[in-house]
Design an enzyme around this catalytic site. Structure first.
Site, PDB file in Angstrom:
ATOM      1  CG  HIS A 467      -1.700   1.105   1.295  1.00 38.08           C
ATOM      2  ND1 HIS A 467      -2.946   1.176   1.022  1.00 38.08           N
ATOM      3  CD2 HIS A 467      -1.594   2.573   1.704  1.00 38.08           C
ATOM      4  CE1 HIS A 467      -3.809   2.305   0.899  1.00 38.08           C
ATOM      5  NE2 HIS A 467      -2.574   3.247   1.565  1.00 38.08           N
ATOM      6  CD  GLU A 468       1.599   3.342   3.536  1.00 35.99           C
ATOM      7  OE1 GLU A 468       1.398   4.438   2.988  1.00 35.99           O
ATOM      8  OE2 GLU A 468       0.514   3.149   4.334  1.00 35.99           O
ATOM      9  CG  HIS A 471       0.267   6.206  -0.858  1.00 34.30           C
ATOM     10  ND1 HIS A 471      -0.800   6.939  -1.340  1.00 34.30           N
ATOM     11  CD2 HIS A 471      -0.242   5.524   0.235  1.00 34.30           C
ATOM     12  CE1 HIS A 471      -1.842   6.713  -0.783  1.00 34.30           C
ATOM     13  NE2 HIS A 471      -1.746   5.679   0.366  1.00 34.30           N
ATOM     14  CG  HIS A 474       0.376   8.580  -7.345  1.00 37.10           C
ATOM     15  ND1 HIS A 474      -0.679   9.236  -6.528  1.00 37.10           N
ATOM     16  CD2 HIS A 474       0.129   9.184  -8.676  1.00 37.10           C
ATOM     17  CE1 HIS A 474      -1.628   9.747  -7.379  1.00 37.10           C
ATOM     18  NE2 HIS A 474      -1.130   9.847  -8.674  1.00 37.10           N
TER      19      HIS A 474
HETATM   20 ZN   LIG Z   1      -2.758   5.290   1.859  1.00 39.00          ZN
END
Ligand SMILES: [Zn+2]
Length: 677
Positions: A467-468, A471, A474
């Site tokens: 998940h991290e 990020h 991105h």
């Molecule tokens: Zn998040």
């Protein structure tokens, strides 16, 4: 392939807390002088004489602050905390003044109205449009009288939400469950017993004390066999800060919530919106309240049969094991845990030996190599804030350095809990023409490895890491040259979680898991039997879970949309209405969940709680394209890279999504992935 010069990176080990306040003050006063000079211009405003220097000075300030704020979160000391706290109001004043600066607003507006505007790069136009929007939302073009009113409403709202949080804290701490007979604690884990005995000791009591703090509350409500006591605890918990329960009327948030809704409504109207829901959507991807409501109602209709099945199964199970005739709210967590154990017999600990962290990282890097052609290289010659920190450079398939990341993965004292990604610096083209590469901080709190051993992760922790890292990608892979919309900058709130949730899907794929796992002793990948169990448990009670989130979302959104000053908030009545549509089990009459709904009354999620589900739809649907073409399909990977990850906030998220998927998002993949089809 040019790598980064260590001298271009922050010198974490050189930061002296005692100097921080002076440095920040100096940076701010430099910026303020600079802004004054810029606005003294007699020639027409252009990108070059206004926007570029603004970007430069704000970048300088945020690059100065980013390492300080990061270190405050991960290696806190008393001196660092003091410096951090001293700087917060100074920074907050700076940004408030900036957004209230009428001259600056008019200067930017004049650029938007000038003939050259149409020749700007779309990213530049988006930055100007976002700036003008944010200035307006900060009340810059209100009449003087309204401006005063705006300021007062903001102040009032900040006081009210502080009061709301304080009431919850006080109410949470004021009540405890004191147990003196050991037989009343059957079912609890050794850890929960130890913790509650400790609680008792601290209060100079014998026996065990359970508090309303979530870890203590949940350890009891999920596992304690004593139904009476579960009822007592549940009632105290569900009535905190309200007119009900053991402390009825003390710390009651009801009037505060009403005042918050009223002030938000007035604020929205002052700024020209019909209501606060419209105001909230001004900075979000969802275009209209109707779209949000239709989206939520649709999900309710689709999920309800599954939620009904879930609750039916739970009722049957409770009847079967304990002869329970009437399943109550204080029974739900208890039988849920029992049923989970009976059905799946899976513990997160079972997976741990298969996920040594070096193997997971290697596999994760191999996945982004397949998808986006990335090559990730560790470097050991950079300055960091802690020996556990690692530093990586990210290269694309042309051998171009795209960005860097610091990882800080293990729990230790003086480090904030949880996992998050933060930006150290963003991508932009400097005045001299070269590119400032984006740099990310990736922080987790995994259990520290023993000496010379690799840390072993649970599957949940692998998900967190993905998940991290999603990020980070991105932020790092952006190709935008203008800071205001590069990477995660300028991305709408309800779309920010899209790339991070999206990347989690690889942790559920069998093929990908082969790359990610390898027993720490034998090297054997995650066995099929364990994989099957993991998949079976994944969507346990997904219907009920979805409905609960939809209940929160609809309640939050309608409350702000339908507010009518002549009748007030109607908070309980509205919640009852939403529940009658959504819920598969009626809540007890005394339940006052809304009085502790901090996301909405004290956090940033007002008329925005739906964002969680909204972003899940995007990520699920984007991943379904990989399911169609192969989850390592390089062509689909490059499409996601070019249409989503590289674009930052340059275009509306919906346009980006359509460019990638070829159509608007569909909720079907989310329902499929959650087992709700
Ligand atoms: Zn998040």
């Amino acid at each position: 392939m040019t790598n980064i010069t260590p001298s271009a990176l922050p010198k974490f080990s050189h930061i002296i807390p005692e100097n921080i306040e002076a440095i920040i003050k100096q940076a701010i006063s430099k910026n303020n002088n600079e802004i004054k000079k810029l606005l003294n211009n007699s020639t027409p405003y252009t990108w070059g004489n206004l926007m570029a220097p603004l970007e430069e000075m704000n970048d300088q300030l945020s690059k100065c602050w980013a390492p300080i704020s990061h270190m405050h979160a991960v290696v806190e000391t008393d001196a660092l905390r003091a410096a951090y706290k001293a700087c917060l109001p100074i920074l907050s004043d700076y940004y408030t003044d900036l957004m209230q600066n009428e001259l600056l607003y008019k200067a930017i507006q004049s650029i938007a109205e000038s003939p050259v505007y149409s020749t700007f790069h779309p990213a530049q136009r988006k930055i100007i449009a976002n700036d003008l929007r944010d200035f307006k939302l900060a009340g810059v073009d209100l009449a003087p009288q309204d401006k005063i009113c705006y300021g007062e409403l903001q102040k009032k709202l900040s006081q009210l939400s502080t009061q709301f949080s304080e009431n919850i804290l006080d109410a949470t701490h004021a009540w405890t469950l004191h147990v003196t007979e050991r037989e009343n604690l059957a079912g609890l884990s050794d850890e929960a017993l130890e913790l509650s005995a400790q609680n008792a000791k601290e209060r100079q009591l014998t026996g065990w004390v359970f508090t309303l703090d979530y870890p203590s509350y949940s350890s009891f409500i999920k596992y304690a066999e004593n139904r009476e006591l579960r009822h007592v605890l549940y009632e105290a918990y569900a009535t905190r800060a309200s007119d009900q329960g053991p402390h009825a009327g003390r710390w009651d948030n009801t009037p505060i919530m009403d005042s918050i809704l009223k002030a938000r409504h007035e604020l929205a109207q002052l700024l020209g919106f019909h209501n606060f829901a419209e105001y909230s959507l001004a900075t979000k991807m969802a275009e209209t309240p109707e779209k949000v409501l239709a989206f939520l109602h649709d999900l309710v209709v689709k999920s309800k049969p599954f939620g009904e099945k879930d609750i039916h199964a739970l009722r049957e199970f409770a009847k079967e094991v304990d002869g329970l005739e009437q399943l109550e709210a204080w029974d739900v967590p208890y039988y849920t845990e029992k049923l989970r154990k009976t059905r799946y017999a899976l513990s997160q600990e079972d997976c741990r030996p298969y996920f040594p962290i070096h193997k997971v990282m290697k596999g994760m890097f191999a996945i982004v190599n397949k998808l986006y052609g990335l090559k990730i290289v560790e470097r050991h010659d950079v300055d960091t804030w802690h020996p556990q920190v690692q530093f990586f450079e990210v290269y694309d398939e042309e051998g171009q350095l795209r960005g860097c990341l610091y990882t800080d993965l293990y729990a230790r004292s003086h480090k904030r809990e949880g996992a998050w990604m933060d930006d150290c610096q963003g991508r932009r083209r400097l005045v001299e023409g070269n590119i400032q590469v984006p740099i990310a901080f990736l922080t987790c709190n995994f259990t520290r490895p023993l000496e010379n051993k690799s840390a072993l992760l649970t599957h949940e922790e692998v998900l967190t890491l993905f998940h991290e890292f999603g990020h980070c990608l991105h932020h790092i892979l952006t190709q935008v040259d203008f800071l205001g919309v590069s990477g995660i900058n300028g991305v709408a709130w309800d779309a920010v979680e899209f790339p991070s949730q999206f990347f989690e899907f690889w942790c559920w794929d069998k093929e990908a898991l082969k790359l990610l796992s390898g027993h720490y002793e034998t090297g054997e990948p995650l066995p099929d039997a364990l994989y099957e169990k993991l998949m079976a448990a994944k969507n346990f009670q997904a219907g009920m879970h979805m409905l609960r989130q939809l209940e929160f979302s609809l309640f939050d959104f309608r409350m702000h949309l339908e507010y009518d000053p002549t009748i007030g908030g109607r908070i309980q009545a509205l919640l009852d209405e939403v529940r009658s549509e959504v819920s598969v089990m009626s809540a007890p009459r005394f339940n006052r969940f809304q009085n502790t709904f901090s996301h909405v009354f004290a956090g940033g999620y007002a008329a925005g709680y739906y964002s969680y589900k909204w972003a899940e739809v995007l990520s699920s649907d984007a991943f379904s394209k990989f399911e169609e073409h192969g989850i390592f399909d390089p062509k689909t990977g490059r499409e996601f890279l070019h249409h989503i990850l590289e674009q930052g906030g340059t275009r509306e998220p919906m346009d980006l999504f359509i460019a990638f998927r070829g159509r608007e998002p569909s909720i079907v993949p989310l329902l499929q992935h959650s087992g709700l089809m």
